[in-house]
Every structure is written in C-alpha cells, then in structure tokens.
Design a protein around this motif. Sequence first.
Motif, PDB file in Angstrom:
ATOM      1  N   HIS A 137       0.872  -1.164   0.000  1.00 27.19           N
ATOM      2  CA  HIS A 137       0.000   0.000   0.000  1.00 27.19           C
ATOM      3  C   HIS A 137       0.914   1.220   0.000  1.00 27.19           C
ATOM      4  O   HIS A 137       1.711   1.400   0.921  1.00 27.19           O
ATOM      5  CB  HIS A 137      -0.893  -0.029   1.246  1.00 27.19           C
ATOM      6  CG  HIS A 137      -1.761   1.176   1.395  1.00 27.19           C
ATOM      7  ND1 HIS A 137      -2.356   1.483   2.592  1.00 27.19           N
ATOM      8  CD2 HIS A 137      -2.140   2.147   0.537  1.00 27.19           C
ATOM      9  CE1 HIS A 137      -3.060   2.592   2.457  1.00 27.19           C
ATOM     10  NE2 HIS A 137      -2.941   3.020   1.215  1.00 27.19           N
ATOM     11  N   HIS A 144      -3.439   7.111  -3.115  1.00 29.48           N
ATOM     12  CA  HIS A 144      -3.218   5.780  -2.558  1.00 29.48           C
ATOM     13  C   HIS A 144      -3.120   4.786  -3.710  1.00 29.48           C
ATOM     14  O   HIS A 144      -3.907   4.843  -4.650  1.00 29.48           O
ATOM     15  CB  HIS A 144      -4.404   5.346  -1.677  1.00 29.48           C
ATOM     16  CG  HIS A 144      -4.534   6.106  -0.413  1.00 29.48           C
ATOM     17  ND1 HIS A 144      -4.052   5.631   0.783  1.00 29.48           N
ATOM     18  CD2 HIS A 144      -5.104   7.306  -0.148  1.00 29.48           C
ATOM     19  CE1 HIS A 144      -4.331   6.504   1.733  1.00 29.48           C
ATOM     20  NE2 HIS A 144      -4.966   7.531   1.195  1.00 29.48           N
ATOM     21  N   CYS A 153       1.103  -5.400   3.007  1.00 27.25           N
ATOM     22  CA  CYS A 153      -0.297  -5.745   3.222  1.00 27.25           C
ATOM     23  C   CYS A 153      -0.478  -7.214   3.563  1.00 27.25           C
ATOM     24  O   CYS A 153      -1.540  -7.781   3.366  1.00 27.25           O
ATOM     25  CB  CYS A 153      -1.116  -5.403   1.987  1.00 27.25           C
ATOM     26  SG  CYS A 153      -1.033  -3.669   1.571  1.00 27.25           S
ATOM     27  N   VAL A 172     -10.111  -5.366   2.455  1.00 30.59           N
ATOM     28  CA  VAL A 172     -10.235  -4.258   3.405  1.00 30.59           C
ATOM     29  C   VAL A 172      -9.434  -3.054   2.919  1.00 30.59           C
ATOM     30  O   VAL A 172      -9.904  -1.910   2.954  1.00 30.59           O
ATOM     31  CB  VAL A 172      -9.773  -4.694   4.821  1.00 30.59           C
ATOM     32  CG1 VAL A 172      -9.707  -3.511   5.767  1.00 30.59           C
ATOM     33  CG2 VAL A 172     -10.684  -5.776   5.368  1.00 30.59           C
ATOM     34  N   ILE A 173      -8.238  -3.294   2.434  1.00 29.57           N
ATOM     35  CA  ILE A 173      -7.392  -2.202   1.943  1.00 29.57           C
ATOM     36  C   ILE A 173      -7.982  -1.607   0.664  1.00 29.57           C
ATOM     37  O   ILE A 173      -8.027  -0.386   0.497  1.00 29.57           O
ATOM     38  CB  ILE A 173      -5.951  -2.695   1.720  1.00 29.57           C
ATOM     39  CG1 ILE A 173      -5.363  -3.136   3.062  1.00 29.57           C
ATOM     40  CG2 ILE A 173      -5.086  -1.623   1.081  1.00 29.57           C
ATOM     41  CD1 ILE A 173      -4.144  -3.972   2.969  1.00 29.57           C
ATOM     42  N   LYS A 202     -11.104  -1.503  -0.155  1.00 23.44           N
ATOM     43  CA  LYS A 202     -12.283  -0.712   0.243  1.00 23.44           C
ATOM     44  C   LYS A 202     -11.862   0.641   0.803  1.00 23.44           C
ATOM     45  O   LYS A 202     -12.457   1.674   0.489  1.00 23.44           O
ATOM     46  CB  LYS A 202     -13.113  -1.482   1.272  1.00 23.44           C
ATOM     47  CG  LYS A 202     -14.420  -0.824   1.623  1.00 23.44           C
ATOM     48  CD  LYS A 202     -15.232  -1.756   2.521  1.00 23.44           C
ATOM     49  CE  LYS A 202     -16.569  -1.337   2.807  1.00 23.44           C
ATOM     50  NZ  LYS A 202     -17.194  -0.395   3.273  1.00 23.44           N
ATOM     51  N   TYR A 203     -10.811   0.665   1.623  1.00 20.47           N
ATOM     52  CA  TYR A 203     -10.308   1.916   2.185  1.00 20.47           C
ATOM     53  C   TYR A 203      -9.871   2.869   1.071  1.00 20.47           C
ATOM     54  O   TYR A 203     -10.188   4.060   1.086  1.00 20.47           O
ATOM     55  CB  TYR A 203      -9.143   1.642   3.134  1.00 20.47           C
ATOM     56  CG  TYR A 203      -8.453   2.887   3.605  1.00 20.47           C
ATOM     57  CD1 TYR A 203      -9.035   3.712   4.575  1.00 20.47           C
ATOM     58  CD2 TYR A 203      -7.230   3.265   3.085  1.00 20.47           C
ATOM     59  CE1 TYR A 203      -8.395   4.868   5.002  1.00 20.47           C
ATOM     60  CE2 TYR A 203      -6.579   4.417   3.501  1.00 20.47           C
ATOM     61  CZ  TYR A 203      -7.184   5.210   4.463  1.00 20.47           C
ATOM     62  OH  TYR A 203      -6.554   6.360   4.863  1.00 20.47           O
ATOM     63  N   GLU A 240     -12.749   4.369  -0.926  1.00 16.10           N
ATOM     64  CA  GLU A 240     -13.574   5.334  -0.186  1.00 16.10           C
ATOM     65  C   GLU A 240     -12.904   6.688   0.019  1.00 16.10           C
ATOM     66  O   GLU A 240     -13.387   7.502   0.790  1.00 16.10           O
ATOM     67  CB  GLU A 240     -13.968   4.741   1.179  1.00 16.10           C
ATOM     68  CG  GLU A 240     -14.938   3.591   1.029  1.00 16.10           C
ATOM     69  CD  GLU A 240     -15.258   2.896   2.346  1.00 16.10           C
ATOM     70  OE1 GLU A 240     -14.640   3.227   3.375  1.00 16.10           O
ATOM     71  OE2 GLU A 240     -16.150   2.039   2.328  1.00 16.10           O
ATOM     72  N   GLN A 241     -11.815   6.942  -0.687  1.00 19.76           N
ATOM     73  CA  GLN A 241     -11.193   8.269  -0.608  1.00 19.76           C
ATOM     74  C   GLN A 241     -12.161   9.306  -1.170  1.00 19.76           C
ATOM     75  O   GLN A 241     -12.987   9.005  -2.028  1.00 19.76           O
ATOM     76  CB  GLN A 241      -9.879   8.288  -1.402  1.00 19.76           C
ATOM     77  CG  GLN A 241      -8.802   7.410  -0.839  1.00 19.76           C
ATOM     78  CD  GLN A 241      -8.381   7.855   0.551  1.00 19.76           C
ATOM     79  OE1 GLN A 241      -7.907   8.962   0.733  1.00 19.76           O
ATOM     80  NE2 GLN A 241      -8.577   7.000   1.517  1.00 19.76           N
TER      81      GLN A 241
END
Length: 125
Positions: A7, A53, A106, A113-114, A116-117, A120-121
């Motif tokens: 990441h 990201h 990661c 999960v990563i 999705k994060y 969602e920025q």
Amino acid sequence: MFLMHVHLVFVAKYRRKVFTKPILDDLETIFSKVCNDFESELVEFDGEHDHVHLLVHYPPKVSVSKLVNSLKGASSQRIRKRGYPSVQQALWGGSLWSRSYFAGSCGGAPIDVIKKYIEEQNTPN
C-alpha cells in the motif's frame, strides 16, 4: 507463485491541493503502465486533492524503492508536461511529489479491506 502487495501513499509537494478528477485519471493510467513495466499490477488506485493511494501486487524480484522512484518520477514528468493549471499555479520547480512516501506491507490485512479503504477516498470532482 507469490502474493506480495504494498500500500503506497504519495503526497503532493507542500501538501498542495492540486489534484482534480482528470489528473487522478491520468495518474492512474501512468501508474498502471509503470507497474506493468515492473511486471506488477496496480490493483487499486484513488486519491484526494493532495495525496494518492495505490495498492500494488508485485513480484519478489522487484525492489519497492525502485518501483516507487519510477512511479513518482514518471508521473511527475508526465503530469507537469500536460500543463494542468492547478499544478502549474501551486507548484514550482520540477517536483510534483513530496520526497517522502508511505509504503506498507499488506500481508496481515485482508486485501479487500485495503481496497475498500482506497476506494472510499474523497475523490475530487
């Protein structure tokens, strides 16, 4: 077979709010091409006005620091060459990115999960 993900977070120089949706779209294309050159895959990408990201799947033979240098160098050169007004007005010199970056393995977190994060920025319009 390998299952290595990193990441990455890159911040615009001086934390300037220079990224727009078209710039982020260009960055995604540039990053994807650089990853392909390293036999890697850009799994997920997104960003906000002042940072981006990336989630990259890469082989063991790839040095993360060399990958980062190529990602930042190629993207800085190409984005600056395209002459986006927000970049030209807020940043001077030859740099788009801050010299530092975040790189996190990661291996412990589920990739979903990563992803999705990153998805969602608060992407700018």
